[in-house]
Design a protein around this motif. Sequence first.
Motif, PDB file in Angstrom:
ATOM      1  N   ALA A  17       0.830  -1.209   0.000  1.00 28.58           N
ATOM      2  CA  ALA A  17       0.000   0.000   0.000  1.00 28.58           C
ATOM      3  C   ALA A  17       0.866   1.261   0.000  1.00 28.58           C
ATOM      4  O   ALA A  17       0.554   2.240  -0.692  1.00 28.58           O
ATOM      5  CB  ALA A  17      -0.948  -0.006   1.199  1.00 28.58           C
ATOM      6  N   SER A  20       2.327   1.691  -3.572  1.00 25.41           N
ATOM      7  CA  SER A  20       1.325   2.189  -4.514  1.00 25.41           C
ATOM      8  C   SER A  20       1.076   3.685  -4.323  1.00 25.41           C
ATOM      9  O   SER A  20       1.091   4.462  -5.288  1.00 25.41           O
ATOM     10  CB  SER A  20       0.027   1.402  -4.341  1.00 25.41           C
ATOM     11  OG  SER A  20      -0.957   1.905  -5.207  1.00 25.41           O
ATOM     12  N   ALA A  21       0.874   4.103  -3.093  1.00 24.57           N
ATOM     13  CA  ALA A  21       0.613   5.518  -2.814  1.00 24.57           C
ATOM     14  C   ALA A  21       1.841   6.377  -3.105  1.00 24.57           C
ATOM     15  O   ALA A  21       1.723   7.481  -3.648  1.00 24.57           O
ATOM     16  CB  ALA A  21       0.173   5.685  -1.364  1.00 24.57           C
ATOM     17  N   THR A  24       2.383   6.790  -6.881  1.00 25.81           N
ATOM     18  CA  THR A  24       1.370   7.699  -7.429  1.00 25.81           C
ATOM     19  C   THR A  24       1.841   9.137  -7.245  1.00 25.81           C
ATOM     20  O   THR A  24       1.735   9.969  -8.158  1.00 25.81           O
ATOM     21  CB  THR A  24       0.008   7.472  -6.738  1.00 25.81           C
ATOM     22  OG1 THR A  24      -0.443   6.150  -7.065  1.00 25.81           O
ATOM     23  CG2 THR A  24      -1.020   8.489  -7.190  1.00 25.81           C
ATOM     24  N   ARG A  25       2.383   9.444  -6.091  1.00 20.36           N
ATOM     25  CA  ARG A  25       2.899  10.792  -5.828  1.00 20.36           C
ATOM     26  C   ARG A  25       4.150  11.096  -6.657  1.00 20.36           C
ATOM     27  O   ARG A  25       4.331  12.211  -7.124  1.00 20.36           O
ATOM     28  CB  ARG A  25       3.195  10.967  -4.348  1.00 20.36           C
ATOM     29  CG  ARG A  25       1.933  11.073  -3.547  1.00 20.36           C
ATOM     30  CD  ARG A  25       2.248  11.304  -2.099  1.00 20.36           C
ATOM     31  NE  ARG A  25       1.003  11.287  -1.371  1.00 20.36           N
ATOM     32  CZ  ARG A  25       0.739  12.105  -0.381  1.00 20.36           C
ATOM     33  NH1 ARG A  25       1.616  12.984   0.012  1.00 20.36           N
ATOM     34  NH2 ARG A  25      -0.416  12.022   0.241  1.00 20.36           N
ATOM     35  N   VAL A  93       3.583   9.750   2.814  1.00 18.71           N
ATOM     36  CA  VAL A  93       2.833   8.516   2.580  1.00 18.71           C
ATOM     37  C   VAL A  93       2.859   7.634   3.820  1.00 18.71           C
ATOM     38  O   VAL A  93       1.826   7.078   4.217  1.00 18.71           O
ATOM     39  CB  VAL A  93       3.380   7.774   1.336  1.00 18.71           C
ATOM     40  CG1 VAL A  93       2.792   6.373   1.235  1.00 18.71           C
ATOM     41  CG2 VAL A  93       3.104   8.571   0.072  1.00 18.71           C
ATOM     42  N   GLN A  96       0.421   8.714   6.400  1.00 15.51           N
ATOM     43  CA  GLN A  96      -0.968   8.533   5.995  1.00 15.51           C
ATOM     44  C   GLN A  96      -1.387   7.065   5.944  1.00 15.51           C
ATOM     45  O   GLN A  96      -2.550   6.755   6.143  1.00 15.51           O
ATOM     46  CB  GLN A  96      -1.208   9.170   4.632  1.00 15.51           C
ATOM     47  CG  GLN A  96      -1.133  10.678   4.678  1.00 15.51           C
ATOM     48  CD  GLN A  96      -1.244  11.298   3.300  1.00 15.51           C
ATOM     49  OE1 GLN A  96      -1.242  10.617   2.283  1.00 15.51           O
ATOM     50  NE2 GLN A  96      -1.330  12.625   3.269  1.00 15.51           N
ATOM     51  N   LYS A  97      -0.448   6.178   5.677  1.00 11.28           N
ATOM     52  CA  LYS A  97      -0.793   4.776   5.447  1.00 11.28           C
ATOM     53  C   LYS A  97      -0.523   3.834   6.611  1.00 11.28           C
ATOM     54  O   LYS A  97      -1.052   2.725   6.634  1.00 11.28           O
ATOM     55  CB  LYS A  97      -0.033   4.242   4.213  1.00 11.28           C
ATOM     56  CG  LYS A  97      -0.437   4.886   2.907  1.00 11.28           C
ATOM     57  CD  LYS A  97      -1.831   4.453   2.533  1.00 11.28           C
ATOM     58  CE  LYS A  97      -2.290   5.057   1.232  1.00 11.28           C
ATOM     59  NZ  LYS A  97      -3.679   4.722   0.938  1.00 11.28           N
TER      60      LYS A  97
END
Length: 134
Positions: A17, A20-21, A24-25, A93, A96-97
């Motif tokens: 996860a 992936s995040a 994306t950034r 990230v 947040q994750k």
Amino acid sequence: MSSLPPRFDITSEQIDAVMSAFYTRIRAHAVLGPIFASRISDWPKHEAKIGGFWKKAILHEQGYEGNPMMVHLGIPEMRAEHFDHWLALFDEVLTQKLPAPSAASFSALAHRIGRGLRLGIADRDRPKGSVPIF
């Protein structure tokens, strides 16, 4: 599966996860995005490979084969200061994750590895004949 315990409390799925995040950034980042985009066409494959790196470093899972320093040294447009951007995005990230303790542990490891990569790039780019950077 390794008999060594994980470095800290995190699952393989949580690492996925984060990858992936994070990527994306990276793709949207004005400075880092073009550097990555010029080399990566299969983002899921890249995310899985780098996820494998972190799973080996944290969970002691087998599967990642590679030399991150040599890869980074082989990117001519990569500069030492790019690691500041990279680590800032990564930390965002992580917070947040992941739960705070896992995010802090992962961040500390990423910063330690990032320092080494940054020093390698800075040394690569130093003027010929100058004192090596340590």
